[in-house]
Motif scaffolding. Structure first.
Motif, PDB file in Angstrom:
ATOM      1  N   MET A   1       0.825  -1.351  -0.135  1.00  0.00           N
ATOM      2  CA  MET A   1      -0.084  -0.212  -0.037  1.00  0.00           C
ATOM      3  C   MET A   1       0.962   1.299  -0.139  1.00  0.00           C
ATOM      4  SD  MET A   1      -3.144  -0.080   2.409  1.00  0.00           S
ATOM      5  CE  MET A   1      -4.213  -1.734   2.794  1.00  0.00           C
ATOM      6  N   SER A   2       0.300   2.131  -0.883  1.00  0.00           N
ATOM      7  CA  SER A   2       1.357   3.356  -0.710  1.00  0.00           C
ATOM      8  C   SER A   2       0.539   4.629  -0.492  1.00  0.00           C
ATOM      9  CB  SER A   2       2.058   3.546  -1.991  1.00  0.00           C
ATOM     10  OG  SER A   2       1.312   4.364  -2.961  1.00  0.00           O
ATOM     11  N   PHE A   3       0.734   5.216   0.696  1.00  0.00           N
ATOM     12  CA  PHE A   3      -0.155   6.595   0.941  1.00  0.00           C
ATOM     13  C   PHE A   3       0.732   7.254   1.982  1.00  0.00           C
ATOM     14  CE2 PHE A   3      -3.285   8.719   3.475  1.00  0.00           C
ATOM     15  CZ  PHE A   3      -4.089   9.303   2.423  1.00  0.00           C
ATOM     16  N   ALA A   4       1.553   8.171   1.460  1.00  0.00           N
ATOM     17  CA  ALA A   4       2.407   9.015   2.179  1.00  0.00           C
ATOM     18  C   ALA A   4       2.144  10.246   2.713  1.00  0.00           C
ATOM     19  CB  ALA A   4       3.743   9.008   1.371  1.00  0.00           C
ATOM     20  N   GLN A   5       0.832  10.556   2.706  1.00  0.00           N
ATOM     21  CA  GLN A   5       0.086  11.675   3.393  1.00  0.00           C
ATOM     22  C   GLN A   5       0.020  11.755   4.821  1.00  0.00           C
ATOM     23  OE1 GLN A   5      -0.659  14.056   0.873  1.00  0.00           O
ATOM     24  NE2 GLN A   5      -0.062  12.654  -0.854  1.00  0.00           N
ATOM     25  N   ARG A   6       0.165  13.342   5.326  1.00  0.00           N
ATOM     26  CA  ARG A   6       0.072  13.269   6.803  1.00  0.00           C
ATOM     27  C   ARG A   6      -1.320  13.655   7.105  1.00  0.00           C
ATOM     28  NH1 ARG A   6       2.436  18.104  10.293  1.00  0.00           N
ATOM     29  NH2 ARG A   6       1.396  17.198  12.112  1.00  0.00           N
ATOM     30  N   HIS A   7      -1.997  14.459   6.083  1.00  0.00           N
ATOM     31  CA  HIS A   7      -3.420  14.931   6.317  1.00  0.00           C
ATOM     32  C   HIS A   7      -4.332  14.448   5.164  1.00  0.00           C
ATOM     33  CE1 HIS A   7      -1.973  17.605   9.179  1.00  0.00           C
ATOM     34  NE2 HIS A   7      -1.048  18.147   8.482  1.00  0.00           N
ATOM     35  N   LEU A   8      -5.525  14.760   4.882  1.00  0.00           N
ATOM     36  CA  LEU A   8      -6.230  14.598   3.855  1.00  0.00           C
ATOM     37  C   LEU A   8      -6.881  16.108   3.711  1.00  0.00           C
ATOM     38  CD1 LEU A   8      -7.388  13.042   1.438  1.00  0.00           C
ATOM     39  CD2 LEU A   8      -9.158  12.347   2.924  1.00  0.00           C
ATOM     40  N   LEU A   9      -6.297  17.011   3.092  1.00  0.00           N
ATOM     41  CA  LEU A   9      -6.921  18.366   2.779  1.00  0.00           C
ATOM     42  C   LEU A   9      -7.567  18.437   1.592  1.00  0.00           C
ATOM     43  CD1 LEU A   9      -3.634  20.176   4.369  1.00  0.00           C
ATOM     44  CD2 LEU A   9      -5.849  19.577   5.666  1.00  0.00           C
ATOM     45  N   GLY A  10      -7.382  17.598   0.595  1.00  0.00           N
ATOM     46  CA  GLY A  10      -7.966  17.969  -0.758  1.00  0.00           C
ATOM     47  C   GLY A  10      -7.500  16.721  -1.884  1.00  0.00           C
ATOM     48  N   ILE A  11      -8.259  16.651  -2.805  1.00  0.00           N
ATOM     49  CA  ILE A  11      -7.630  15.517  -3.886  1.00  0.00           C
ATOM     50  C   ILE A  11      -6.631  15.968  -4.589  1.00  0.00           C
ATOM     51  CG2 ILE A  11      -8.489  14.503  -5.998  1.00  0.00           C
ATOM     52  CD1 ILE A  11      -9.820  13.292  -3.150  1.00  0.00           C
ATOM     53  N   GLU A  12      -6.441  17.361  -4.708  1.00  0.00           N
ATOM     54  CA  GLU A  12      -5.249  17.930  -5.483  1.00  0.00           C
ATOM     55  C   GLU A  12      -3.745  17.564  -5.253  1.00  0.00           C
ATOM     56  OE1 GLU A  12      -5.278  22.293  -5.809  1.00  0.00           O
ATOM     57  OE2 GLU A  12      -4.388  22.170  -7.574  1.00  0.00           O
ATOM     58  N   PRO A  13      -3.654  17.373  -4.020  1.00  0.00           N
ATOM     59  CA  PRO A  13      -2.238  16.882  -3.559  1.00  0.00           C
ATOM     60  C   PRO A  13      -1.849  15.383  -3.633  1.00  0.00           C
ATOM     61  CG  PRO A  13      -3.273  17.828  -1.840  1.00  0.00           C
ATOM     62  CD  PRO A  13      -4.230  17.900  -2.774  1.00  0.00           C
ATOM     63  N   LEU A  14      -3.252  14.680  -4.029  1.00  0.00           N
ATOM     64  CA  LEU A  14      -3.014  13.075  -4.211  1.00  0.00           C
ATOM     65  C   LEU A  14      -2.621  12.670  -5.544  1.00  0.00           C
ATOM     66  CD1 LEU A  14      -6.312  11.712  -2.251  1.00  0.00           C
ATOM     67  CD2 LEU A  14      -4.119  12.514  -1.096  1.00  0.00           C
ATOM     68  N   SER A  15      -1.811  11.305  -5.426  1.00  0.00           N
ATOM     69  CA  SER A  15      -1.588  10.814  -6.794  1.00  0.00           C
ATOM     70  C   SER A  15      -2.395   9.693  -7.000  1.00  0.00           C
ATOM     71  CB  SER A  15      -0.321  10.195  -6.451  1.00  0.00           C
ATOM     72  OG  SER A  15      -0.291   9.169  -5.445  1.00  0.00           O
ATOM     73  N   GLN A  16      -2.313   9.047  -8.124  1.00  0.00           N
ATOM     74  CA  GLN A  16      -3.298   8.219  -8.585  1.00  0.00           C
ATOM     75  C   GLN A  16      -3.130   6.890  -7.777  1.00  0.00           C
ATOM     76  OE1 GLN A  16      -2.922   6.171 -12.235  1.00  0.00           O
ATOM     77  NE2 GLN A  16      -3.801   7.806 -13.543  1.00  0.00           N
ATOM     78  N   SER A  17      -2.022   6.649  -7.360  1.00  0.00           N
ATOM     79  CA  SER A  17      -1.807   5.660  -6.476  1.00  0.00           C
ATOM     80  C   SER A  17      -2.390   5.762  -5.120  1.00  0.00           C
ATOM     81  CB  SER A  17      -0.422   4.964  -6.372  1.00  0.00           C
ATOM     82  OG  SER A  17       0.273   5.371  -5.385  1.00  0.00           O
ATOM     83  N   ASP A  18      -2.232   7.163  -4.457  1.00  0.00           N
ATOM     84  CA  ASP A  18      -2.904   7.471  -3.279  1.00  0.00           C
ATOM     85  C   ASP A  18      -4.476   7.040  -3.299  1.00  0.00           C
ATOM     86  OD1 ASP A  18      -0.594   8.564  -1.829  1.00  0.00           O
ATOM     87  OD2 ASP A  18      -1.049  10.334  -2.907  1.00  0.00           O
ATOM     88  N   ILE A  19      -4.864   7.586  -4.449  1.00  0.00           N
ATOM     89  CA  ILE A  19      -6.557   7.525  -4.699  1.00  0.00           C
ATOM     90  C   ILE A  19      -6.720   5.889  -4.663  1.00  0.00           C
ATOM     91  CG2 ILE A  19      -8.492   7.963  -6.283  1.00  0.00           C
ATOM     92  CD1 ILE A  19      -6.898  10.410  -7.006  1.00  0.00           C
ATOM     93  N   THR A  20      -6.107   5.217  -5.417  1.00  0.00           N
ATOM     94  CA  THR A  20      -6.495   3.819  -5.402  1.00  0.00           C
ATOM     95  C   THR A  20      -6.303   2.953  -4.132  1.00  0.00           C
ATOM     96  OG1 THR A  20      -5.827   3.924  -7.739  1.00  0.00           O
ATOM     97  CG2 THR A  20      -5.817   1.685  -6.772  1.00  0.00           C
ATOM     98  N   THR A  21      -5.113   3.319  -3.411  1.00  0.00           N
ATOM     99  CA  THR A  21      -5.066   3.042  -1.970  1.00  0.00           C
ATOM    100  C   THR A  21      -6.237   3.124  -1.186  1.00  0.00           C
ATOM    101  OG1 THR A  21      -2.603   3.274  -2.238  1.00  0.00           O
ATOM    102  CG2 THR A  21      -3.317   2.703   0.130  1.00  0.00           C
TER     103      THR A  21
END
Ligand code: ASP
Length: 318
Positions: A1-21
């Motif tokens: 699983m790849s999700f290297a975010q500290r917060h969920l503030l918006g979709i704009e900063p997410l990658s395709q793989s963050d979204i899929t995870t």
């Protein structure tokens, strides 16, 4: 699983793989939600505070249920009766709560950018539950999960987002997400409700709803967000329904298996005909609500894993 975010503030900063995870984990939670074993302990020992400075039915209830099913201690701040009413600033309120060591802060605020600002001041994970007309990331994620489950994929779909785009954070988050996943996105609405510059967002813009709906796989309807309007944007609700309300005749222009979505709250007879909203063969509005809990469980679970990993004492090299 790849999700290297500290917060969920918006979709704009997410990658395709963050979204899929997030969606893959949410799919697992969605199945669990339909069984008798709804609870788990992914958030056991953690404290989740929900701060809603704007009204909410679905989002707040869904974040609360999601946190409780994952075993968190969940507190809903009653913002209407808090010190905000005595003039305390958002930042002071956040710093006060921060001193009580929450792990997850879920925040809805009427001002675009307020949640990002708050995230810079606290040392827990922050989830944006909607800020002004900026973003509503968990709504776009639950919409994506609903689409993926109904259509079997989340790419190369023909998707019409219709209505009050100008005042909608749901539209903005969906445009980011559906664009990142390589779909054809069409914005449909009167020119007064389409933001200037929308044509540069990698979407198509239509003011004729019949044109815009043609061959769509997904028809996403939006509410007229009067609370964010400062003037008259439409001649009358009657006229608006006639031109932009989703009825059987207009829906017939989309693909025969097109699904109908709405983030709620819905205004029947303004942007959507009640019988279409209730048609279980076309409308996935209730599935959207169901997927909302699963997506919020997944997002909080992933952020909590990152939080725990960041807090783990680092080994001393000798
Ligand atoms: N519930 C969504 C939001 O909070 C959509 C709406 O209010 O119309 O943005």
């Amino acid at each position: 699983m790849s999700f290297a975010q500290r917060h969920l503030l918006g979709i704009e900063p997410l990658s395709q793989s963050d979204i899929t995870t997030i969606l893959d984990l949410a799919d697992i939670y969605a199945e669990k939600e339909r069984s008798d074993a709804k609870s788990s302990d992914a958030l056991r020992g953690l404290t989740q505070i929900n701060m809603f400075f704007e009204n909410s039915t679905r989002t707040q209830a869904s974040f609360e249920i999601a946190g409780k099913r994952l075993g968190a201690d969940v507190m809903n701040m009653a913002m209407q009766t808090s010190s905000v009413k005595k003039g305390e600033t958002l930042i002071d309120t956040a710093l006060t709560l921060n001193a009580m060591h929450p792990d997850l802060l879920v925040v809805r605020h009427p001002h675009s950018g307020a949640v990002d600002l708050l995230a810079q001041k606290v040392n827990c994970a922050v989830l944006n539950a909607g800020d002004g007309k900026h973003e509503h990331p968990t709504q776009a994620l639950l919409d994506a999960l609903t689409i993926r489950r109904a259509k079997g994929r989340l790419h190369r779909l023909n998707i019409a987002i219709c209505g009050d785009i100008a005042h909608s954070r749901v539209a903005r988050s969906n445009i980011h997400l559906l664009g990142k996943m390589e779909n054809r996105v069409k914005l449909v609405g009167p020119p007064t409700l389409i933001p200037s510059g929308a044509a540069d967002w990698g979407v198509e813009v239509y003011d004729d709803m019949r044109e815009g709906l043609k061959d769509s796989d997904v028809v996403m309807m939006l509410r007229l967000q009067r609370e964010r309007m400062d003037g008259g944007f439409i001649p009358s609700e009657r006229e608006y329904y006639h031109r932009y309300g989703l009825d059987a005749e207009k829906l017939a222009l989309a693909k025969p298996d097109a699904i109908v979505m709405h983030p709620g709250p819905m205004n029947r007879g303004v942007e959507i005909d009640g019988t279409i909203a209730d048609d279980i063969n076309r409308s996935v509005i209730q599935e959207q609500v169901e997927m909302g809990v699963a997506v919020r469980m997944a997002a909080m679970d992933l952020l909590a894993r990152n939080l725990r990993a960041a807090r783990k004492p680092q080994g001393v090299m000798v």
